[in-house]
Scaffold this active site. Structure first.
Site, mmCIF file in Angstrom:
data_model
loop_
_atom_site.group_PDB
_atom_site.id
_atom_site.type_symbol
_atom_site.label_atom_id
_atom_site.label_comp_id
_atom_site.label_asym_id
_atom_site.label_seq_id
_atom_site.Cartn_x
_atom_site.Cartn_y
_atom_site.Cartn_z
ATOM 1 N N GLY A 11 10.216 -20.864 12.801
ATOM 2 C CA GLY A 11 11.035 -20.816 11.583
ATOM 3 C C GLY A 11 10.144 -20.759 10.356
ATOM 4 O O GLY A 11 9.180 -21.511 10.253
ATOM 5 N N ARG A 72 10.159 -15.840 17.069
ATOM 6 C CA ARG A 72 9.974 -16.726 18.217
ATOM 7 C C ARG A 72 9.937 -15.797 19.424
ATOM 8 O O ARG A 72 10.955 -15.208 19.767
ATOM 9 C CB ARG A 72 11.145 -17.699 18.343
ATOM 10 C CG ARG A 72 11.401 -18.558 17.100
ATOM 11 C CD ARG A 72 12.494 -19.559 17.379
ATOM 12 N NE ARG A 72 13.171 -20.010 16.177
ATOM 13 C CZ ARG A 72 12.759 -21.006 15.394
ATOM 14 N NH1 ARG A 72 11.652 -21.636 15.674
ATOM 15 N NH2 ARG A 72 13.457 -21.370 14.346
ATOM 16 N N ASP A 103 5.477 -27.170 16.023
ATOM 17 C CA ASP A 103 5.083 -27.650 17.342
ATOM 18 C C ASP A 103 4.954 -26.550 18.399
ATOM 19 O O ASP A 103 3.952 -26.469 19.119
ATOM 20 C CB ASP A 103 6.172 -28.635 17.782
ATOM 21 C CG ASP A 103 5.583 -29.821 18.449
ATOM 22 O OD1 ASP A 103 4.430 -30.152 18.120
ATOM 23 O OD2 ASP A 103 6.262 -30.393 19.325
ATOM 24 N N THR A 125 6.456 -26.001 8.806
ATOM 25 C CA THR A 125 7.841 -26.077 9.266
ATOM 26 C C THR A 125 8.598 -27.027 8.342
ATOM 27 O O THR A 125 8.025 -28.046 7.918
ATOM 28 C CB THR A 125 7.969 -26.582 10.718
ATOM 29 O OG1 THR A 125 9.337 -26.965 10.958
ATOM 30 C CG2 THR A 125 7.097 -27.788 11.027
ATOM 31 N N ASP A 127 10.857 -28.938 9.264
ATOM 32 C CA ASP A 127 11.337 -30.089 10.042
ATOM 33 C C ASP A 127 10.457 -31.339 9.935
ATOM 34 O O ASP A 127 10.906 -32.436 10.242
ATOM 35 C CB ASP A 127 11.452 -29.713 11.535
ATOM 36 C CG ASP A 127 12.412 -28.560 11.761
ATOM 37 O OD1 ASP A 127 13.241 -28.302 10.878
ATOM 38 O OD2 ASP A 127 12.323 -27.916 12.825
ATOM 39 N N ASP A 129 8.179 -32.229 11.890
ATOM 40 C CA ASP A 129 8.096 -32.866 13.212
ATOM 41 C C ASP A 129 6.776 -32.605 13.935
ATOM 42 O O ASP A 129 6.702 -32.707 15.156
ATOM 43 C CB ASP A 129 9.285 -32.407 14.087
ATOM 44 C CG ASP A 129 9.309 -30.906 14.261
ATOM 45 O OD1 ASP A 129 8.539 -30.201 13.582
ATOM 46 O OD2 ASP A 129 10.123 -30.418 15.066
ATOM 47 N N ARG A 171 16.136 -29.656 13.500
ATOM 48 C CA ARG A 171 16.138 -29.552 14.963
ATOM 49 C C ARG A 171 16.388 -30.929 15.573
ATOM 50 O O ARG A 171 17.441 -31.512 15.306
ATOM 51 C CB ARG A 171 14.828 -28.952 15.458
ATOM 52 C CG ARG A 171 14.915 -28.337 16.833
ATOM 53 C CD ARG A 171 13.581 -27.763 17.229
ATOM 54 N NE ARG A 171 13.261 -26.558 16.478
ATOM 55 C CZ ARG A 171 13.707 -25.348 16.780
ATOM 56 N NH1 ARG A 171 14.458 -25.147 17.807
ATOM 57 N NH2 ARG A 171 13.364 -24.303 16.062
ATOM 58 N N ARG A 252 15.684 -23.298 4.184
ATOM 59 C CA ARG A 252 14.447 -22.622 4.604
ATOM 60 C C ARG A 252 13.867 -21.740 3.499
ATOM 61 O O ARG A 252 12.704 -21.334 3.587
ATOM 62 C CB ARG A 252 14.728 -21.791 5.855
ATOM 63 C CG ARG A 252 14.921 -22.607 7.107
ATOM 64 C CD ARG A 252 13.849 -22.317 8.142
ATOM 65 N NE ARG A 252 13.942 -20.983 8.637
ATOM 66 C CZ ARG A 252 14.491 -20.644 9.806
ATOM 67 N NH1 ARG A 252 15.016 -21.569 10.588
ATOM 68 N NH2 ARG A 252 14.511 -19.412 10.204
#
Ligand code: F6P
Length: 319
Positions: A11, A72, A103, A125, A127, A129, A171, A252
């Protein structure tokens, strides 16, 4: 290391362009050749590779998205896909590959490094994460976008004396929800990492209403369940009309915050300088207030815990 390449994967995130710009300019500063790979790992396999120069990254520090595009790629996850990717890097005589992504993109880079490619990862990202870094490029901007939307939703919710469950991205992670909930002054946050105590959320909604509060905003992470169902349950338990809003992809896009631009600029430059020092197969990071870097395998194996103290404070001061 004379010839390096950069790609963005997964993303997109605001600030990826600032990172690309820093990579390209640092490489040029050190007389290296720099190639841009378009469409992430899929584009690498398709040989969508072009030499970049100073003008390729002119006037992009403030732009959202990624000038290199992203994807992706399912094929890249196969052995054949990775072998094709390596062939492409060999054809273009690329000495090291810089991957900007989350990730999943890190795992792809690790697989390539285990097959002999010199890689370097930059966390990009919304996120947040990626365990090896406290902040990923794009997270701060996404939180600011969510906070702006929450303020607007609060206005209309107050006008109609309603509740609203605002779903944010992330996510399986609740960072955007937690940070946007605190900064947006939400009444509650619902996260994937911590089981929500809905009974006390309902009680709080009713107590706030009785105190004369005109709205109730709940920020729900996308990984924490169906926001419309949460809104419906809120109405059923409190009688307070509760709408649902999915902020979706607006999180985003947009011009990156100054924090994300600085993160991206330093990390992009660091990535190239590490390659120059032959310190490859690493992930650059911002940890405990400092820029740093980790062995890629160690970075991937790290675990990131959501800050339960922030969650506690959020619940204490939201009423
Ligand atoms: O990883 C970034 C992210 O925006 C997540 O928050 C979200 O779950 C996902 O990507 C959406 O992916 P896609 O762009 O494939 O719909």
């Amino acid at each position: 290391m004379k010839r390096i390449a950069v790609l963005t994967s997964g993303g997109d995130a605001p600030g990826m362009n600032a990172a690309i710009r820093a990579v390209v300019r640092t490489a040029i500063f050190y007389d290296m050749e720099i190639y841009g790979i378009y469409q992430g790992y899929a584009g690498l396999i398709e040989r969508e590779i072009k030499k970049m120069d100073i003008l390729s990254v002119d006037d992009i520090i403030h732009r959202g998205g990624t000038i290199l595009d992203s994807s992706r790629s399912k094929f890249f996850t196969t052995q054949q896909g990775k072998e094709e990717a390596i062939k492409a890097l060999e054809e273009f005589k690329i000495d090291a590959l810089i991957v900007i992504g989350g990730d999943g993109s890190y795992r792809g880079a690790l697989a390539l490094s285990e097959m002999g490619v010199e890689v370097m990862c930059i966390p990009g990202t919304i996120d947040n994460d990626v365990a090896s870094t406290d902040y990923t490029i794009g997270f701060d901007t996404a939180v600011n976008t969510a906070v702006d939307a929450i303020s607007k939703i609060s206005d209309t919710s107050a006008a109609h004396n309603r509740g609203n469950v605002v779903q944010v991205m992330g996510r399986d992670a609740g960072y955007i929800a937690l940070f946007a909930g605190i900064a947006g002054g939400a009444e509650s946050v619902i996260l994937p990492e911590i089981e929500a105590d809905f009974e006390s959320i309902y009680k709080k909604m009713l107590a706030s209403k009785n105190m004369g509060k005109m709205h109730s905003i709940s920020v729900a992470a996308e990984g924490a369940g169906d926001y419309l169902k949460i809104a419906e349950d809120m109405f059923n338990h409190t009688g307070i009309e509760t709408k649902g809003t999915n902020l979706g992809y607006i999180q985003r896009g947009g011009s990156p915050s100054s924090f994300d631009r600085i993160l991206a600029s330093v990390m992009g430059a660091m990535a190239v300088e590490l390659i120059l020092k032959a310190q490859t197969n690493r992930a650059v990071a911002h940890k405990n207030g400092k820029f740093t870097h980790f062995d890629l395998r160690e970075a991937i194996d790290m675990k990131k815990e959501l800050d339960s103290e922030l969650y506690r404070i959020m619940n204490m001061i939201s009423m």
